[in-house]
Scaffold this motif. Structure first.
Motif, PDB file in Angstrom:
ATOM      1  N   VAL A 105      15.766  69.070  56.221  1.00 13.13           N
ATOM      2  CA  VAL A 105      16.700  68.350  57.094  1.00 13.13           C
ATOM      3  C   VAL A 105      17.883  67.908  56.245  1.00 13.13           C
ATOM      4  N   GLU A 106      19.059  67.925  56.856  1.00 10.21           N
ATOM      5  CA  GLU A 106      20.248  67.382  56.203  1.00 10.21           C
ATOM      6  C   GLU A 106      20.425  65.962  56.706  1.00 10.21           C
ATOM      7  N   ARG A 107      20.390  65.015  55.783  1.00  9.72           N
ATOM      8  CA  ARG A 107      20.502  63.603  56.162  1.00  9.72           C
ATOM      9  C   ARG A 107      21.941  63.152  55.991  1.00  9.72           C
ATOM     10  N   ILE A 108      22.497  62.574  57.063  1.00 11.66           N
ATOM     11  CA  ILE A 108      23.865  62.069  57.050  1.00 11.66           C
ATOM     12  C   ILE A 108      23.810  60.550  57.166  1.00 11.66           C
ATOM     13  N   HIS A 109      24.483  59.878  56.242  1.00 12.65           N
ATOM     14  CA  HIS A 109      24.538  58.417  56.223  1.00 12.65           C
ATOM     15  C   HIS A 109      25.943  57.963  56.604  1.00 12.65           C
ATOM     16  N   VAL A 110      26.019  57.035  57.527  1.00 17.33           N
ATOM     17  CA  VAL A 110      27.287  56.402  57.870  1.00 17.33           C
ATOM     18  C   VAL A 110      26.985  54.920  58.079  1.00 17.33           C
ATOM     19  N   GLY A 111      27.511  54.088  57.182  1.00 20.66           N
ATOM     20  CA  GLY A 111      27.223  52.658  57.264  1.00 20.66           C
ATOM     21  C   GLY A 111      25.734  52.416  57.114  1.00 20.66           C
ATOM     22  N   LYS A 112      25.154  51.710  58.103  1.00 17.95           N
ATOM     23  CA  LYS A 112      23.716  51.417  58.071  1.00 17.95           C
ATOM     24  C   LYS A 112      22.941  52.315  59.023  1.00 17.95           C
ATOM     25  N   LYS A 113      23.556  53.443  59.395  1.00 20.67           N
ATOM     26  CA  LYS A 113      22.899  54.398  60.284  1.00 20.67           C
ATOM     27  C   LYS A 113      22.704  55.726  59.553  1.00 20.67           C
ATOM     28  N   PHE A 114      21.692  56.468  59.967  1.00 17.78           N
ATOM     29  CA  PHE A 114      21.500  57.815  59.429  1.00 17.78           C
ATOM     30  C   PHE A 114      20.937  58.716  60.512  1.00 17.78           C
ATOM     31  N   GLY A 115      21.181  59.999  60.326  1.00 19.55           N
ATOM     32  CA  GLY A 115      20.661  61.008  61.239  1.00 19.55           C
ATOM     33  C   GLY A 115      20.217  62.218  60.451  1.00 19.55           C
ATOM     34  N   ASP A 116      19.196  62.900  60.956  1.00 23.04           N
ATOM     35  CA  ASP A 116      18.661  64.088  60.305  1.00 23.04           C
ATOM     36  C   ASP A 116      18.945  65.314  61.162  1.00 23.04           C
ATOM     37  N   SER A 149      20.510  59.465  66.878  1.00 22.11           N
ATOM     38  CA  SER A 149      20.477  60.875  67.271  1.00 22.11           C
ATOM     39  C   SER A 149      21.504  61.683  66.473  1.00 22.11           C
ATOM     40  N   ILE A 150      21.328  62.989  66.501  1.00 17.32           N
ATOM     41  CA  ILE A 150      22.240  63.885  65.776  1.00 17.32           C
ATOM     42  C   ILE A 150      23.663  63.748  66.305  1.00 17.32           C
ATOM     43  N   GLU A 151      23.815  63.721  67.635  1.00 19.06           N
ATOM     44  CA  GLU A 151      25.151  63.622  68.233  1.00 19.06           C
ATOM     45  C   GLU A 151      25.847  62.322  67.816  1.00 19.06           C
ATOM     46  N   GLU A 152      25.106  61.240  67.817  1.00 22.65           N
ATOM     47  CA  GLU A 152      25.680  59.936  67.466  1.00 22.65           C
ATOM     48  C   GLU A 152      26.106  59.879  66.003  1.00 22.65           C
ATOM     49  N   ILE A 153      25.281  60.409  65.099  1.00 23.88           N
ATOM     50  CA  ILE A 153      25.637  60.349  63.679  1.00 23.88           C
ATOM     51  C   ILE A 153      26.798  61.285  63.374  1.00 23.88           C
ATOM     52  N   LEU A 154      26.872  62.434  64.050  1.00 21.77           N
ATOM     53  CA  LEU A 154      28.007  63.341  63.841  1.00 21.77           C
ATOM     54  C   LEU A 154      29.312  62.708  64.331  1.00 21.77           C
ATOM     55  N   GLU A 155      29.256  61.976  65.438  1.00 18.46           N
ATOM     56  CA  GLU A 155      30.447  61.279  65.936  1.00 18.46           C
ATOM     57  C   GLU A 155      30.870  60.167  64.971  1.00 18.46           C
ATOM     58  N   GLU A 156      29.886  59.428  64.454  1.00 20.07           N
ATOM     59  CA  GLU A 156      30.177  58.367  63.469  1.00 20.07           C
ATOM     60  C   GLU A 156      30.803  58.971  62.207  1.00 20.07           C
ATOM     61  N   GLN A 157      30.285  60.127  61.771  1.00 22.60           N
ATOM     62  CA  GLN A 157      30.814  60.797  60.583  1.00 22.60           C
ATOM     63  C   GLN A 157      32.256  61.258  60.832  1.00 22.60           C
ATOM     64  N   ARG A 158      32.509  61.797  62.014  1.00 23.46           N
ATOM     65  CA  ARG A 158      33.868  62.253  62.350  1.00 23.46           C
ATOM     66  C   ARG A 158      34.850  61.086  62.330  1.00 23.46           C
ATOM     67  N   LEU A 159      34.443  59.958  62.912  1.00 24.31           N
ATOM     68  CA  LEU A 159      35.304  58.774  62.924  1.00 24.31           C
ATOM     69  C   LEU A 159      35.548  58.251  61.508  1.00 24.31           C
ATOM     70  N   GLN A 160      34.521  58.274  60.673  1.00 25.12           N
ATOM     71  CA  GLN A 160      34.661  57.831  59.286  1.00 25.12           C
ATOM     72  C   GLN A 160      35.629  58.731  58.525  1.00 25.12           C
ATOM     73  N   GLN A 161      35.530  60.045  58.724  1.00 24.84           N
ATOM     74  CA  GLN A 161      36.429  60.977  58.051  1.00 24.84           C
ATOM     75  C   GLN A 161      37.874  60.815  58.523  1.00 24.84           C
ATOM     76  N   GLN A 162      38.061  60.558  59.814  1.00 22.35           N
ATOM     77  CA  GLN A 162      39.417  60.321  60.339  1.00 22.35           C
ATOM     78  C   GLN A 162      40.021  59.065  59.719  1.00 22.35           C
ATOM     79  N   ALA A 163      39.229  58.002  59.619  1.00 19.30           N
ATOM     80  CA  ALA A 163      39.720  56.756  59.018  1.00 19.30           C
ATOM     81  C   ALA A 163      40.089  56.981  57.551  1.00 19.30           C
ATOM     82  N   LYS A 164      39.305  57.769  56.861  1.00 15.28           N
ATOM     83  CA  LYS A 164      39.583  58.058  55.459  1.00 15.28           C
ATOM     84  C   LYS A 164      40.876  58.862  55.325  1.00 15.28           C
ATOM     85  N   GLN A 165      41.089  59.836  56.204  1.00 11.08           N
ATOM     86  CA  GLN A 165      42.312  60.633  56.173  1.00 11.08           C
ATOM     87  C   GLN A 165      43.543  59.777  56.465  1.00 11.08           C
TER      88      GLN A 165
END
Length: 191
Positions: A105-116, A149-165
């Motif tokens: 599984v690929e684990r994605i961490h965003v803040g205090k949330k994670f998704g596999d 969920s996978i959808e929720e963590i991917l959305e959180e990751q997208r928002l984090q990347q946009q903020a970083k950009q």
């Protein structure tokens, strides 16, 4: 007494095994007692124990990627150069530290949330491994992270990347106003 012994040719002094009548003192008279029983305050028994421990240590140490053989079929976490985190069962390795994982599984961490995200069988080239560690499956998990969920963590990751950009754009504009510029670096060289 041990320093003045004459060892017969063909008999090694290394094993410290005493055979009555074989060892002779410097005058040529055979010795009937063990001159190696106590050498500099260290008894033969202590020497044997020390040599056994050294031999055991040499046998347990395996250099390079061969040391990973003991870790096959155990659950591992791998951090890759591109920042991804994988968790799976190590199934195979080779001399280049290429790794094959199963049930990955690929684990994605965003803040205090994670998704596999399930990835299945995953082959990792050895040069891309930054960190490899065994996961103790028997130890209870005491994490403060919340699994989503996978959808929720991917959305959180997208928002984090946009903020970083956006932050990078503001920083680049501020530096450009001051006459400075930052050369774009390859992402892989950051790790």
């Amino acid at each position: 007494a041990a320093a003045s012994l004459a060892v017969p040719k063909g008999l090694k002094n290394v094993n410290r095994k005493f055979i009555p009548g074989v060892y002779k003192d410097t005058s040529g008279a055979p010795l009937e007692s063990n001159p190696f029983r106590n050498i500099n305050g260290v008894t033969l028994d202590k020497l044997k124990i020390h040599e056994a421990k050294n031999q055991q240590h040499k046998m347990n140490y395996v250099p390079g990627t061969a040391s990973l053989i003991d870790d096959i079929d155990k659950k591992h976490l791998v951090l890759l150069r591109d920042g991804r985190t994988l968790i799976g069962y190590l199934r195979s390795i080779d001399q280049f530290a290429n790794l094959v994982f199963h049930q990955t599984v690929e684990r994605i961490h965003v803040g205090k949330k994670f998704g596999d995200i399930p990835r299945g069988i995953f082959i990792v080239r050895g040069e891309n491994v930054v960190l490899l560690g065994e996961i103790d499956v028997e130890k209870p998990c005491d994490t403060v992270l919340q699994q989503v969920s996978i959808e929720e963590i991917l959305e959180e990751q997208r928002l984090q990347q946009q903020a970083k950009q956006e932050t990078e754009k503001v920083k680049t504009a501020a530096l450009k106003d001051r006459g400075l510029s930052i050369p774009k670096a390859d992402n892989l060289d950051e790790y």
